[in-house]
Design an enzyme around this catalytic site. Structure first.
Site, PDB file in Angstrom:
ATOM      1  NE  ARG A   1      -7.625 -12.286   2.324  1.00  0.00           N
ATOM      2  CZ  ARG A   1      -7.242 -12.052   1.079  1.00  0.00           C
ATOM      3  NH1 ARG A   1      -6.039 -12.447   0.675  1.00  0.00           N
ATOM      4  NH2 ARG A   1      -8.049 -11.438   0.232  1.00  0.00           N
TER       5      ARG A   1
ATOM      6  CG  HIS B   1      -1.923  -8.655   2.311  1.00  0.00           C
ATOM      7  ND1 HIS B   1      -3.020  -8.925   3.095  1.00  0.00           N
ATOM      8  CD2 HIS B   1      -2.213  -9.191   1.095  1.00  0.00           C
ATOM      9  CE1 HIS B   1      -3.937  -9.580   2.396  1.00  0.00           C
ATOM     10  NE2 HIS B   1      -3.462  -9.747   1.165  1.00  0.00           N
TER      11      HIS B   1
END
Length: 308
Positions: free
Chosen positions: A223, A271
């Site tokens: 993340r 992402h």
């Protein structure tokens, strides 16, 4: 008994088709069509509605459409409702592809060749054999172990670091904070696949980079908040790190003008390392629902105390 889907609507249409084929007796709705809220027993979502506790009084189970759950505000999800993260094989397969690509790109000096092409420079770079390039994986859960199994075929010396003990054939496994320095010292390419928790937030920082071999490189597919951005930029500038492949950032997307967009030693992707595949995800959800109705243990159930 209704299953409600609240996430990407394009893929949601695929979910609806697979549900209709495989569980035609189970009502399946796409947000914002929620039907009778009292009939919603299962919610499949990326981010649930803020009023989840009051809107769906008979909710029994919540699924995250992704492998992580850090996007959930646990305080808004009643404690008696299990939260399940996605364990379907499509996530692992696509993550393995991406990380393999990233490791090989760093191993075979792709960032240098991209820069040379832009400058119209034809210059060889001596090849380092895979057996001399040590790869370390932070996070040895389902995704970390899948990545390791694929990387074995290239001959990289492999090591892993995890909060709890793991035994993986052919891999040197390190456990806990005390073992982190020794693990880092042997990682020429460091892969972060950690869940985002209070303990791991900001873990990719100047202190960690200083413990890596000089000239090491980073792959972050965890993340964005795992990484202290200024520390990465400083490490790249000083030569402590030679490159980074980043699939996550904080925030997402990055604002215009952010240095990551144009940095010659950073490869940035949106992402997109892994993606839930509706076909296999529906099978996983139906299996978990069946287990739940039989009162069995649930694969992927999140430990609220640990955050994953």
């Amino acid at each position: 008994m209704t299953v409600l889907y609240k996430a990407n609507m394009v893929r949601g249409a695929e979910w609806a088709r697979f549900f209709a084929e495989r569980a035609p007796d189970v009502p399946f709705l796409l947000w914002p069509d929620i039907g009778d809220p009292a009939e919603v027993r299962y919610l499949v979502t990326w981010v649930p509605p803020d009023d989840i506790a009051t809107r769906f009084p008979n909710l029994e189970l919540v699924f995250s459409v992704g492998a992580g759950v850090d996007q959930f505000d646990a305080s808004k999800l009643p404690a008696h409702i299990p939260l399940v993260r996605m364990l379907e094989r499509g996530i692992a397969e696509t993550m393995v592809e991406y990380v393999t690509m990233a490791v090989l790109a760093l191993h075979r000096d792709l960032l240098d060749f991209i820069s040379q092409q832009k400058e119209q420079v034809w210059r060889e770079i001596r090849i380092t054999s895979a057996k001399r390039r040590r790869v370390g994986v932070m996070g040895l859960g389902q995704l970390g172990q899948a990545v390791i199994e694929r990387l074995k075929m290239f001959g990289f010396p492999l090591s892993g670091w995890n909060r709890s003990p793991r035994e993986i054939e052919g891999v040197t496994c390190h456990v806990g904070a005390g073992a982190l320095p020794g693990f880092l010292a042997q990682a020429d390419i460091l892969i972060c696949l950690l869940p985002l928790t209070d303990e791991t937030r900001g873990i990719l920082n100047a202190e960690l980079f200083a413990r890596l071999p000089r000239g090491a490189s980073l792959v972050n597919v965890g993340r964005g908040p795992h990484l202290i951005e200024a520390d990465l930029l400083a490490a790249l500038h000083s030569g402590a790190l030679s490159g980074a492949v980043l699939d996550v950032s904080d925030p997402e997307p990055l604002p215009a003008g952010h240095p990551f967009w144009s940095h010659p030693r950073i490869l940035l992707t949106p992402h997109n390392a892994s993606m839930t595949t509706p076909d296999t995800a529906v099978d996983f959800v139906l299996d978990v629902i069946a287990r739940h109705r039989r009162g069995e243990d649930l694969p992927g159930r999140v430990d609220r105390g640990r955050g994953y």
